[in-house]
Design a protein around this motif. Structure first.
Motif, PDB file in Angstrom:
ATOM      1  N   VAL B 137       0.845  -1.214   0.000  1.00 20.36           N
ATOM      2  CA  VAL B 137       0.000   0.000   0.000  1.00 20.36           C
ATOM      3  C   VAL B 137       0.872   1.253   0.000  1.00 20.36           C
ATOM      4  CG1 VAL B 137      -1.685   1.301   1.380  1.00 20.36           C
ATOM      5  CG2 VAL B 137      -1.963  -1.151   1.088  1.00 20.36           C
ATOM      6  N   LEU B 138       1.911   1.216   0.818  1.00 21.57           N
ATOM      7  CA  LEU B 138       2.813   2.377   0.912  1.00 21.57           C
ATOM      8  C   LEU B 138       3.454   2.686  -0.448  1.00 21.57           C
ATOM      9  CD1 LEU B 138       4.059   4.262   3.169  1.00 21.57           C
ATOM     10  CD2 LEU B 138       6.032   2.775   3.083  1.00 21.57           C
ATOM     11  N   LEU B 139       3.921   1.640  -1.102  1.00 19.88           N
ATOM     12  CA  LEU B 139       4.606   1.850  -2.388  1.00 19.88           C
ATOM     13  C   LEU B 139       3.611   2.279  -3.479  1.00 19.88           C
ATOM     14  CD1 LEU B 139       7.156  -1.117  -2.524  1.00 19.88           C
ATOM     15  CD2 LEU B 139       7.580   1.239  -1.868  1.00 19.88           C
ATOM     16  N   TYR B 140       2.422   1.698  -3.461  1.00 20.17           N
ATOM     17  CA  TYR B 140       1.462   1.977  -4.538  1.00 20.17           C
ATOM     18  C   TYR B 140       0.786   3.349  -4.366  1.00 20.17           C
ATOM     19  CZ  TYR B 140      -2.196   1.166  -7.991  1.00 20.17           C
ATOM     20  OH  TYR B 140      -3.015   1.276  -9.085  1.00 20.17           O
ATOM     21  N   TYR B 141       0.312   3.626  -3.169  1.00 25.39           N
ATOM     22  CA  TYR B 141      -0.444   4.871  -2.975  1.00 25.39           C
ATOM     23  C   TYR B 141       0.422   6.048  -2.543  1.00 25.39           C
ATOM     24  CZ  TYR B 141      -4.702   2.179  -3.499  1.00 25.39           C
ATOM     25  OH  TYR B 141      -5.688   1.400  -3.993  1.00 25.39           O
ATOM     26  N   SER B 146       4.372   1.750  -9.736  1.00 24.34           N
ATOM     27  CA  SER B 146       3.483   0.909 -10.541  1.00 24.34           C
ATOM     28  C   SER B 146       3.528  -0.543 -10.034  1.00 24.34           C
ATOM     29  CB  SER B 146       3.944   0.942 -11.994  1.00 24.34           C
ATOM     30  OG  SER B 146       5.205   0.339 -12.091  1.00 24.34           O
ATOM     31  N   ILE B 147       2.600  -1.346 -10.515  1.00 23.73           N
ATOM     32  CA  ILE B 147       2.561  -2.764 -10.124  1.00 23.73           C
ATOM     33  C   ILE B 147       3.879  -3.446 -10.538  1.00 23.73           C
ATOM     34  CG2 ILE B 147       1.415  -4.993 -10.594  1.00 23.73           C
ATOM     35  CD1 ILE B 147      -0.284  -3.268  -8.779  1.00 23.73           C
ATOM     36  N   ASP B 148       4.370  -3.080 -11.704  1.00 18.07           N
ATOM     37  CA  ASP B 148       5.629  -3.655 -12.195  1.00 18.07           C
ATOM     38  C   ASP B 148       6.772  -3.338 -11.227  1.00 18.07           C
ATOM     39  OD1 ASP B 148       7.639  -4.640 -14.005  1.00 18.07           O
ATOM     40  OD2 ASP B 148       8.067  -2.544 -14.502  1.00 18.07           O
ATOM     41  N   GLU B 149       6.824  -2.083 -10.802  1.00 14.95           N
ATOM     42  CA  GLU B 149       7.889  -1.673  -9.873  1.00 14.95           C
ATOM     43  C   GLU B 149       7.743  -2.368  -8.520  1.00 14.95           C
ATOM     44  OE1 GLU B 149       8.754   2.781 -11.673  1.00 14.95           O
ATOM     45  OE2 GLU B 149       7.094   2.489 -10.303  1.00 14.95           O
ATOM     46  N   ILE B 150       6.496  -2.486  -8.055  1.00 17.37           N
ATOM     47  CA  ILE B 150       6.251  -3.161  -6.772  1.00 17.37           C
ATOM     48  C   ILE B 150       6.662  -4.629  -6.854  1.00 17.37           C
ATOM     49  CG2 ILE B 150       4.411  -3.952  -5.217  1.00 17.37           C
ATOM     50  CD1 ILE B 150       3.027  -1.254  -5.739  1.00 17.37           C
ATOM     51  N   ARG B 152       8.984  -5.804  -8.629  1.00 16.57           N
ATOM     52  CA  ARG B 152      10.454  -5.836  -8.589  1.00 16.57           C
ATOM     53  C   ARG B 152      10.973  -5.682  -7.161  1.00 16.57           C
ATOM     54  NH1 ARG B 152      12.920  -2.335 -13.602  1.00 16.57           N
ATOM     55  NH2 ARG B 152      11.333  -2.890 -15.104  1.00 16.57           N
ATOM     56  N   VAL B 153      10.309  -4.823  -6.395  1.00 16.58           N
ATOM     57  CA  VAL B 153      10.748  -4.579  -5.013  1.00 16.58           C
ATOM     58  C   VAL B 153      10.514  -5.816  -4.155  1.00 16.58           C
ATOM     59  CG1 VAL B 153      10.290  -3.234  -2.911  1.00 16.58           C
ATOM     60  CG2 VAL B 153      10.364  -2.082  -5.121  1.00 16.58           C
ATOM     61  N   THR B 154       9.301  -6.373  -4.259  1.00 12.59           N
ATOM     62  CA  THR B 154       8.918  -7.447  -3.346  1.00 12.59           C
ATOM     63  C   THR B 154       9.258  -8.847  -3.865  1.00 12.59           C
ATOM     64  OG1 THR B 154       6.739  -7.460  -4.376  1.00 12.59           O
ATOM     65  CG2 THR B 154       6.990  -6.121  -2.405  1.00 12.59           C
ATOM     66  N   GLY B 155       9.555  -8.948  -5.145  1.00 13.78           N
ATOM     67  CA  GLY B 155       9.856 -10.263  -5.722  1.00 13.78           C
ATOM     68  C   GLY B 155       8.600 -11.051  -6.057  1.00 13.78           C
ATOM     69  N   LEU B 156       7.434 -10.431  -5.924  1.00 17.64           N
ATOM     70  CA  LEU B 156       6.172 -11.108  -6.271  1.00 17.64           C
ATOM     71  C   LEU B 156       5.956 -11.006  -7.782  1.00 17.64           C
ATOM     72  CD1 LEU B 156       3.864  -9.485  -3.559  1.00 17.64           C
ATOM     73  CD2 LEU B 156       4.628 -11.843  -3.553  1.00 17.64           C
ATOM     74  N   ASN B 160       0.333 -11.657  -8.760  1.00 24.31           N
ATOM     75  CA  ASN B 160       0.283 -11.861  -7.313  1.00 24.31           C
ATOM     76  C   ASN B 160       0.284 -10.519  -6.575  1.00 24.31           C
ATOM     77  OD1 ASN B 160       0.254 -13.254  -4.941  1.00 24.31           O
ATOM     78  ND2 ASN B 160       2.270 -14.190  -5.173  1.00 24.31           N
ATOM     79  N   ALA B 161       1.110  -9.591  -7.071  1.00 21.58           N
ATOM     80  CA  ALA B 161       1.172  -8.256  -6.444  1.00 21.58           C
ATOM     81  C   ALA B 161      -0.192  -7.570  -6.547  1.00 21.58           C
ATOM     82  CB  ALA B 161       2.251  -7.423  -7.113  1.00 21.58           C
ATOM     83  N   LYS B 162      -0.844  -7.730  -7.698  1.00 20.03           N
ATOM     84  CA  LYS B 162      -2.167  -7.120  -7.908  1.00 20.03           C
ATOM     85  C   LYS B 162      -3.184  -7.674  -6.922  1.00 20.03           C
ATOM     86  CE  LYS B 162      -2.565  -5.787 -12.739  1.00 20.03           C
ATOM     87  NZ  LYS B 162      -3.015  -6.242 -14.036  1.00 20.03           N
ATOM     88  N   VAL B 163      -3.208  -9.019  -6.809  1.00 16.70           N
ATOM     89  CA  VAL B 163      -4.156  -9.679  -5.910  1.00 16.70           C
ATOM     90  C   VAL B 163      -3.906  -9.241  -4.469  1.00 16.70           C
ATOM     91  CG1 VAL B 163      -4.835 -11.941  -4.962  1.00 16.70           C
ATOM     92  CG2 VAL B 163      -4.494 -11.674  -7.416  1.00 16.70           C
ATOM     93  N   LYS B 164      -2.610  -9.232  -4.101  1.00 14.05           N
ATOM     94  CA  LYS B 164      -2.264  -8.868  -2.719  1.00 14.05           C
ATOM     95  C   LYS B 164      -2.630  -7.420  -2.431  1.00 14.05           C
ATOM     96  CE  LYS B 164       0.977 -12.001  -0.790  1.00 14.05           C
ATOM     97  NZ  LYS B 164       1.813 -12.006   0.384  1.00 14.05           N
TER      98      LYS B 164
END
Lengths: 134, 188
Positions: B137-141, B146-150, B152-156, B160-164
């Motif tokens: 949430v912190l990274l996205y909002y 972006s989802i792509d960047e998130i 990359r950060v989390t390794g998801l 999966n990042a979208k669902v989470k």
């Protein structure tokens, strides 16, 4: 969840106050950066080949030169007018001669070389471990 | 003081002007510390890990090619450093307090939160999110990654990042609802 709500959430979250580290955080990080830099500089400054290696190399070259000169003493008395045409063949003969003499290096000379190498190695080993005994 | 693009400072540091790294540290210290604080739940540990993250980033700055955003690269280092630290301590990366998602969460009216309370309410709600969802949430909002960047950060993976993120958003709404109800009861 519609797009409008998503935008509203984004606006709301922009108001989020983040946790803050201590005031001197940046200073502490920069101090560590300097320490890391110094450590890196020290590693760079360390010579890969030590003094001992160069001494051994010089001794070895001197020895080779001595053997080469000694092998040429027999032909030095010949006239200079014959020297130039014979240069090529003498060069190859010289190399062969040096290689030949290499096999006949007296045991005493080899012994001296090995002993000096050993001494230099011990010297380096003691110097590098001095800090452990201080 | 005018802040320039991150890549400007990165290039300066790479060219030997180490002092310029302090601009990067100043800019990102709060978010890096917030992520560390959320994961490690201890101020001292979080400071140590935040510091460690900046040092790691500095040491491998030569590997940063600028193809991705510098912030994404830094957050990945931070995230991995904190998770590795947790693994070292053999602490599981799970929430201590699981929030149950409720149906009414979707009906939450964000305009209903009084303007003067918004900062406090959102901080409280975020603090109740589990570590991984807080980071998403912190990274996205907040960081507008972006989802792509998130991913990359989390390794998801992206899906999966979208669902989470969707689940995290629902949880956040549930928490916000609870907080607002509590506030209403207090007023009444």
């Amino acid at each position: 969840m519609n797009e409008l709500e998503d935008i509203k959430l984004k606006v709301l979250l922009q108001k989020l106050e983040l946790e803050k580290p201590d005031n001197d955080f940046t200073l502490r990080v920069m101090n560590r950066v300097v320490v890391e830099d110094n450590a890196l500089e020290q590693i760079k400054a360390q010579k890969v080949l030590g003094k001992g290696f160069w001494i051994i190399l010089v001794l070895f070259v001197i020895l080779l030169a001595a053997i080469f000169i000694m092998s040429q003493t027999g032909t030095a008395a010949e006239g200079t007018e014959t020297v130039l045409p014979k240069l090529n063949s003498e060069m190859s003969q010289g190399i062969n001669s040096v290689l030949g003499k290499m096999g006949m290096v007296p045991i005493s000379v080899a012994g001296i070389l090995i002993a000096s190498s050993l001494l230099l190695f011990i010297d380096r080993f003691i110097t590098s471990n001095t800090k452990m005994f201080v | 003081m005018e802040y320039k693009d991150d890549n400007y400072y990165v290039e300066m540091v790479k060219s030997g002007q180490t002092a310029q790294y302090s601009y990067i540290v100043d800019k990102y210290k709060n978010i890096v510390f917030s992520i560390a604080m959320k994961v490690l739940k201890n101020r001292e540990d979080a400071e140590e890990m935040a510091q460690e993250s900046f040092i790691k980033a500095y040491k491998s700055l030569h590997t940063f090619k600028g193809s991705a955003k510098f912030s994404t690269w830094l957050y990945r280092i931070t995230y991995n450093t904190c998770i590795s630290e947790l693994r070292k301590r053999k602490v599981h990366f799970t929430s201590t307090e699981e929030v149950q998602i409720k149906d009414e969460a979707q009906e939450m009216n964000l305009d209903g939160i009084p303007e003067e309370n918004r900062a406090v309410v959102i901080k409280e709600a975020m603090s109740r999110l589990p570590e991984d969802e807080y980071t998403l949430v912190l990274l996205y909002y907040f960081e507008e990654q972006s989802i792509d960047e998130i991913s990359r950060v989390t390794g998801l993976s992206e899906s999966n990042a979208k669902v989470k993120l969707f689940r995290a958003r629902k949880k956040l709404y549930t928490i916000l609802n609870e907080i607002m109800k509590d506030e209403l009861y207090t007023i009444l």
